[in-house]
Design a protein around this motif. Structure first.
Motif, PDB file in Angstrom:
ATOM      1  N   PHE A 107      -1.875  10.003  28.920  1.00 39.86           N
ATOM      2  CA  PHE A 107      -0.574   9.709  29.520  1.00 39.86           C
ATOM      3  C   PHE A 107      -0.526  10.137  30.988  1.00 39.86           C
ATOM      4  N   PHE A 108      -1.467  11.019  31.383  1.00 36.89           N
ATOM      5  CA  PHE A 108      -1.485  11.535  32.743  1.00 36.89           C
ATOM      6  C   PHE A 108      -2.547  10.817  33.578  1.00 36.89           C
ATOM      7  N   GLN A 109      -2.278  10.700  34.874  1.00 34.37           N
ATOM      8  CA  GLN A 109      -3.294  10.220  35.812  1.00 34.37           C
ATOM      9  C   GLN A 109      -4.144  11.420  36.215  1.00 34.37           C
ATOM     10  N   LYS A 110      -5.468  11.289  36.133  1.00 37.25           N
ATOM     11  CA  LYS A 110      -6.347  12.420  36.401  1.00 37.25           C
ATOM     12  C   LYS A 110      -7.163  12.204  37.684  1.00 37.25           C
ATOM     13  N   PHE A 111      -7.292  13.300  38.443  1.00 34.56           N
ATOM     14  CA  PHE A 111      -8.052  13.263  39.691  1.00 34.56           C
ATOM     15  C   PHE A 111      -9.020  14.433  39.707  1.00 34.56           C
ATOM     16  N   LYS A 112     -10.266  14.132  40.073  1.00 32.89           N
ATOM     17  CA  LYS A 112     -11.318  15.153  40.127  1.00 32.89           C
ATOM     18  C   LYS A 112     -11.839  15.248  41.549  1.00 32.89           C
ATOM     19  N   ASP A 113     -11.819  16.475  42.084  1.00 31.64           N
ATOM     20  CA  ASP A 113     -12.339  16.728  43.423  1.00 31.64           C
ATOM     21  C   ASP A 113     -13.781  17.232  43.304  1.00 31.64           C
ATOM     22  N   LYS A 114     -14.662  16.704  44.127  1.00 36.10           N
ATOM     23  CA  LYS A 114     -16.070  17.099  44.079  1.00 36.10           C
ATOM     24  C   LYS A 114     -16.270  18.568  44.442  1.00 36.10           C
ATOM     25  N   LYS A 115     -15.295  19.150  45.156  1.00 38.48           N
ATOM     26  CA  LYS A 115     -15.460  20.531  45.621  1.00 38.48           C
ATOM     27  C   LYS A 115     -15.213  21.568  44.527  1.00 38.48           C
ATOM     28  N   GLY A 116     -14.575  21.172  43.443  1.00 31.57           N
ATOM     29  CA  GLY A 116     -14.268  22.132  42.383  1.00 31.57           C
ATOM     30  C   GLY A 116     -14.474  21.547  41.006  1.00 31.57           C
ATOM     31  N   ASP A 117     -14.362  22.402  39.995  1.00 30.36           N
ATOM     32  CA  ASP A 117     -14.562  21.971  38.616  1.00 30.36           C
ATOM     33  C   ASP A 117     -13.262  21.569  37.933  1.00 30.36           C
ATOM     34  N   GLY A 118     -12.148  21.925  38.527  1.00 25.45           N
ATOM     35  CA  GLY A 118     -10.857  21.649  37.913  1.00 25.45           C
ATOM     36  C   GLY A 118     -10.440  20.192  38.034  1.00 25.45           C
ATOM     37  N   ILE A 119      -9.404  19.850  37.255  1.00 22.39           N
ATOM     38  CA  ILE A 119      -8.870  18.489  37.262  1.00 22.39           C
ATOM     39  C   ILE A 119      -7.375  18.542  37.555  1.00 22.39           C
ATOM     40  N   LEU A 120      -6.918  17.669  38.416  1.00 21.02           N
ATOM     41  CA  LEU A 120      -5.494  17.550  38.714  1.00 21.02           C
ATOM     42  C   LEU A 120      -4.910  16.431  37.863  1.00 21.02           C
ATOM     43  N   TYR A 121      -3.912  16.769  37.070  1.00 16.73           N
ATOM     44  CA  TYR A 121      -3.189  15.801  36.250  1.00 16.73           C
ATOM     45  C   TYR A 121      -1.848  15.512  36.932  1.00 16.73           C
ATOM     46  N   VAL A 122      -1.521  14.248  37.070  1.00 26.45           N
ATOM     47  CA  VAL A 122      -0.278  13.850  37.744  1.00 26.45           C
ATOM     48  C   VAL A 122       0.598  13.072  36.779  1.00 26.45           C
ATOM     49  N   LEU A 123       1.852  13.518  36.656  1.00 21.30           N
ATOM     50  CA  LEU A 123       2.833  12.807  35.849  1.00 21.30           C
ATOM     51  C   LEU A 123       3.957  12.341  36.773  1.00 21.30           C
ATOM     52  N   PRO A 124       4.030  11.042  37.062  1.00 23.23           N
ATOM     53  CA  PRO A 124       5.096  10.536  37.945  1.00 23.23           C
ATOM     54  C   PRO A 124       6.463  10.621  37.273  1.00 23.23           C
ATOM     55  N   ALA A 125       7.493  10.177  37.968  1.00 22.08           N
ATOM     56  CA  ALA A 125       8.864  10.291  37.456  1.00 22.08           C
ATOM     57  C   ALA A 125       9.138   9.363  36.290  1.00 22.08           C
ATOM     58  N   GLY A 126       8.485   8.211  36.278  1.00 18.91           N
ATOM     59  CA  GLY A 126       8.706   7.246  35.205  1.00 18.91           C
ATOM     60  C   GLY A 126       9.851   6.292  35.495  1.00 18.91           C
ATOM     61  N   ILE A 127      10.241   5.537  34.487  1.00 19.03           N
ATOM     62  CA  ILE A 127      11.275   4.519  34.692  1.00 19.03           C
ATOM     63  C   ILE A 127      12.598   5.169  35.082  1.00 19.03           C
ATOM     64  N   LYS A 128      13.395   4.445  35.857  1.00 15.53           N
ATOM     65  CA  LYS A 128      14.681   4.975  36.313  1.00 15.53           C
ATOM     66  C   LYS A 128      15.655   5.092  35.145  1.00 15.53           C
ATOM     67  N   VAL A 129      16.414   6.173  35.172  1.00 12.66           N
ATOM     68  CA  VAL A 129      17.408   6.422  34.127  1.00 12.66           C
ATOM     69  C   VAL A 129      18.755   6.706  34.785  1.00 12.66           C
ATOM     70  N   PRO A 130      19.855   6.466  34.078  1.00 13.30           N
ATOM     71  CA  PRO A 130      21.176   6.673  34.682  1.00 13.30           C
ATOM     72  C   PRO A 130      21.617   8.126  34.710  1.00 13.30           C
ATOM     73  N   ASN A 131      20.879   9.009  34.009  1.00 17.94           N
ATOM     74  CA  ASN A 131      21.336  10.398  33.864  1.00 17.94           C
ATOM     75  C   ASN A 131      20.242  11.439  34.124  1.00 17.94           C
ATOM     76  N   PRO A 132      19.624  11.462  35.302  1.00 14.77           N
ATOM     77  CA  PRO A 132      18.541  12.420  35.562  1.00 14.77           C
ATOM     78  C   PRO A 132      18.963  13.878  35.377  1.00 14.77           C
ATOM     79  N   LEU A 133      20.164  14.228  35.831  1.00 13.64           N
ATOM     80  CA  LEU A 133      20.618  15.616  35.723  1.00 13.64           C
ATOM     81  C   LEU A 133      20.723  16.056  34.266  1.00 13.64           C
ATOM     82  N   GLU A 134      21.228  15.178  33.421  1.00 14.75           N
ATOM     83  CA  GLU A 134      21.347  15.503  31.996  1.00 14.75           C
ATOM     84  C   GLU A 134      19.978  15.713  31.364  1.00 14.75           C
ATOM     85  N   LEU A 135      19.013  14.888  31.751  1.00  9.81           N
ATOM     86  CA  LEU A 135      17.665  15.024  31.202  1.00  9.81           C
ATOM     87  C   LEU A 135      17.020  16.347  31.633  1.00  9.81           C
ATOM     88  N   LEU A 136      17.161  16.691  32.915  1.00  8.14           N
ATOM     89  CA  LEU A 136      16.537  17.898  33.439  1.00  8.14           C
ATOM     90  C   LEU A 136      17.250  19.164  32.970  1.00  8.14           C
TER      91      LEU A 136
END
Length: 223
Positions: free
Chosen positions: A105-134
């Motif tokens: 479900f996450f977009q993964k990015f690997k940098d050659k300089k390290g062994d770790g992986i960056l996982y990115v989760l975007p905001a997703g589809i627009k919803v009418p109630n962001p404050l309620e969700l958060l």
């Protein structure tokens, strides 16, 4: 050849200040581990998303699994920074019945300089109630689940004075980083935003000064 060297030197310097920022966050609390930080500012255009993105990139070189989440469901920008789809993201996850979220479900990015992986989760589809969700228990459940899966988590939040979305996120994070633009942020406006965060229980661990003159000694300052 000379121009290329200068360009690489500037790029290195900019990444280095984010490494300093990461280190300062790590040692900002002696007794409590800072695993989840949220990034916000007073208004838009002050550099919070740039700060969140670059902090995530350098952190992936230190930790095995780093997660960057776009919590700005009104004006998302993380997906543009990383050139990924925003079709599925945080809003979709919070709409699920359970927190069984596979790594796919996450977009993964690997940098050659390290062994770790960056996982990115975007905001997703627009919803009418962001404050309620958060503000919901579902978001708290999501964050608790992510704490078990990732070493370090960065949440990019909306500006404090535009909407109230950053407040509930700040209250469930280990620390809040407040971004101030040397070119755009009014001192009184910044003070108002900080006061609003603190009154609502946010633990502000520091501020980042962005958009300073690059000819000065430091590009970003953390205090």
């Amino acid at each position: 050849m000379k121009n290329n060297t200068t360009k690489k030197s500037k790029q290195f310097d900019e990444l280095e200040v984010y490494r300093h920022l990461r280190t300062n966050i790590e040692y900002s609390s002696v007794d409590t581990k800072v695993q989840v930080v949220n990034i916000t500012s007073a208004n838009s255009g002050e550099g919070k998303t740039t700060t969140a993105s670059n902090l995530a990139i350098v952190s992936a070189n230190q930790f095995s699994k780093v997660l960057l989440v776009d919590c700005d469901m009104r004006k998302p920008y993380i997906h543009k920074k990383f050139n990924i789809s925003n079709r599925f993201g945080l809003s979709n996850v919070l709409a699920q019945e359970d927190m069984n979220i596979p790594d796919t479900f996450f977009q993964k990015f690997k940098d050659k300089k390290g062994d770790g992986i960056l996982y990115v989760l975007p905001a997703g589809i627009k919803v009418p109630n962001p404050l309620e969700l958060l503000s919901s228990d579902k978001f708290k459940e999501f964050l608790a689940y992510m704490r078990q899966r990732f070493d370090f988590i960065i949440l990019d939040c909306p500006p404090v004075l535009s909407v109230s979305d950053a407040i509930p996120v700040s209250c469930v994070s280990d620390g809040t980083i407040f971004v101030v633009s040397a070119q755009d942020t009014d001192k009184k406006v910044a003070r108002t935003a900080l006061t609003q965060l603190q009154r609502n229980g946010a633990h502000v661990i520091g501020s980042v000064l962005s958009k300073t003159d690059r000819t000065t000694e430091s590009y970003y300052n953390y205090y």
